[in-house]
Design a protein around this motif. Structure first.
Motif, PDB file in Angstrom:
ATOM      1  N   TYR A 117     108.831  20.695 -24.376  1.00  0.00           N
ATOM      2  CA  TYR A 117     108.417  19.310 -24.632  1.00  0.00           C
ATOM      3  C   TYR A 117     108.178  19.059 -26.121  1.00  0.00           C
ATOM      4  O   TYR A 117     108.466  17.975 -26.624  1.00  0.00           O
ATOM      5  N   GLY A 118     107.644  20.058 -26.815  1.00  0.00           N
ATOM      6  CA  GLY A 118     107.441  19.915 -28.259  1.00  0.00           C
ATOM      7  C   GLY A 118     108.765  19.706 -28.976  1.00  0.00           C
ATOM      8  O   GLY A 118     108.906  18.814 -29.822  1.00  0.00           O
ATOM      9  N   THR A 119     109.751  20.515 -28.626  1.00  0.00           N
ATOM     10  CA  THR A 119     111.082  20.401 -29.226  1.00  0.00           C
ATOM     11  C   THR A 119     111.730  19.069 -28.867  1.00  0.00           C
ATOM     12  O   THR A 119     112.252  18.365 -29.736  1.00  0.00           O
ATOM     13  N   LEU A 120     111.704  18.716 -27.586  1.00  0.00           N
ATOM     14  CA  LEU A 120     112.315  17.449 -27.149  1.00  0.00           C
ATOM     15  C   LEU A 120     111.657  16.249 -27.828  1.00  0.00           C
ATOM     16  O   LEU A 120     112.338  15.300 -28.212  1.00  0.00           O
ATOM     17  N   HIS A 121     110.346  16.302 -27.975  1.00  0.00           N
ATOM     18  CA  HIS A 121     109.620  15.207 -28.631  1.00  0.00           C
ATOM     19  C   HIS A 121     110.089  15.056 -30.084  1.00  0.00           C
ATOM     20  O   HIS A 121     110.386  13.952 -30.545  1.00  0.00           O
ATOM     21  N   ARG A 122     110.176  16.185 -30.805  1.00  0.00           N
ATOM     22  CA  ARG A 122     110.639  16.141 -32.204  1.00  0.00           C
ATOM     23  C   ARG A 122     112.066  15.609 -32.294  1.00  0.00           C
ATOM     24  O   ARG A 122     112.379  14.790 -33.145  1.00  0.00           O
ATOM     25  N   LYS A 130     112.560   6.123 -29.452  1.00  0.00           N
ATOM     26  CA  LYS A 130     111.108   5.889 -29.441  1.00  0.00           C
ATOM     27  C   LYS A 130     110.500   5.981 -28.042  1.00  0.00           C
ATOM     28  O   LYS A 130     109.442   6.586 -27.860  1.00  0.00           O
ATOM     29  N   ASP A 131     111.144   5.356 -27.060  1.00  0.00           N
ATOM     30  CA  ASP A 131     110.605   5.381 -25.690  1.00  0.00           C
ATOM     31  C   ASP A 131     110.583   6.796 -25.134  1.00  0.00           C
ATOM     32  O   ASP A 131     109.599   7.223 -24.542  1.00  0.00           O
ATOM     33  N   ALA A 132     111.671   7.515 -25.336  1.00  0.00           N
ATOM     34  CA  ALA A 132     111.752   8.903 -24.866  1.00  0.00           C
ATOM     35  C   ALA A 132     110.685   9.748 -25.565  1.00  0.00           C
ATOM     36  O   ALA A 132     110.004  10.548 -24.914  1.00  0.00           O
ATOM     37  N   ALA A 133     110.529   9.558 -26.867  1.00  0.00           N
ATOM     38  CA  ALA A 133     109.539  10.334 -27.630  1.00  0.00           C
ATOM     39  C   ALA A 133     108.130  10.102 -27.083  1.00  0.00           C
ATOM     40  O   ALA A 133     107.357  11.047 -26.916  1.00  0.00           O
ATOM     41  N   ASN A 137     105.916  12.972 -25.337  1.00  0.00           N
ATOM     42  CA  ASN A 137     104.631  13.319 -25.949  1.00  0.00           C
ATOM     43  C   ASN A 137     103.496  13.242 -24.925  1.00  0.00           C
ATOM     44  O   ASN A 137     102.585  14.059 -24.959  1.00  0.00           O
ATOM     45  N   GLU A 138     103.558  12.279 -24.015  1.00  0.00           N
ATOM     46  CA  GLU A 138     102.532  12.180 -22.956  1.00  0.00           C
ATOM     47  C   GLU A 138     102.495  13.479 -22.169  1.00  0.00           C
ATOM     48  O   GLU A 138     101.419  14.025 -21.900  1.00  0.00           O
TER      49      GLU A 138
END
Length: 168
Positions: A117-122, A130-133, A137-138
């Protein structure tokens, strides 16, 4: 000539990986809950089960934002982590160390999820998603909290109980 793979391709591939992993985790959690002897640990597995359902829904929304259908891709890492958890459940059944082993297995799952999730968020931020990020992050924050809660449970009761032979 093969198309050059981009960060967006890698993002989608990793998204499929964690989607598969979350669905596998959802199936493994009830078994871990049943195996737990500590009531608070069983409750933690129950809570994580409902959180995992939410996380799967969030991932489905991320796929939607990309205009893709939610599909998983076999994740060898989660298969291995869950196989290790099942081994611990078999080898330590009836032992005071079982719950400590369950927590270590659950934290291996959490740490895998945190990296994904950390990698995907970055990457989502890098790609302007933006929506995916926001959705990723949630889930990342939820995974950090679950890991922290498991550490507290281990430190407060489970690890001490695991040191003592039963009926001592």
């Amino acid at each position: 000539m093969a198309k050059t793979k981009t960060l967006e391709d890698l993002f989608l591939d990793t998204l499929k990986d964690i989607y598969y992993a979350e669905r596998k985790i959802l199936k493994a959690l009830p078994k871990m809950k049943r195996a737990a002897t500590d009531e608070k640990l069983a409750q933690a597995f129950e809570k994580h089960h409902s959180e995992t359902e939410e996380q799967i829904e969030r991932l489905q929304k991320v796929f939607e934002t990309l205009g893709k259908s939610a599909r998983g891709k076999t994740c060898d890492a989660i298969e291995g982590i869950i196989a290790e958890a099942e081994e611990i459940m078999d080898e330590f059944k009836g032992s005071p160390a079982l719950d400590a082993g369950l927590i270590s297995s659950a934290q291996a799952v959490e740490h895998y999820e945190i990296t994904r999730y950390g990698t995907l968020h970055r990457w989502a931020k890098e790609l302007g998603m933006k929506d995916a990020a926001k959705l990723l992050n949630e889930t990342l924050q939820q995974e950090w909290k679950t890991d922290e809660d498991l550490t507290k449970l281990a430190d407060i009761t489970v690890n001490a109980a695991a040191k003592a032979p039963e009926n001592a």
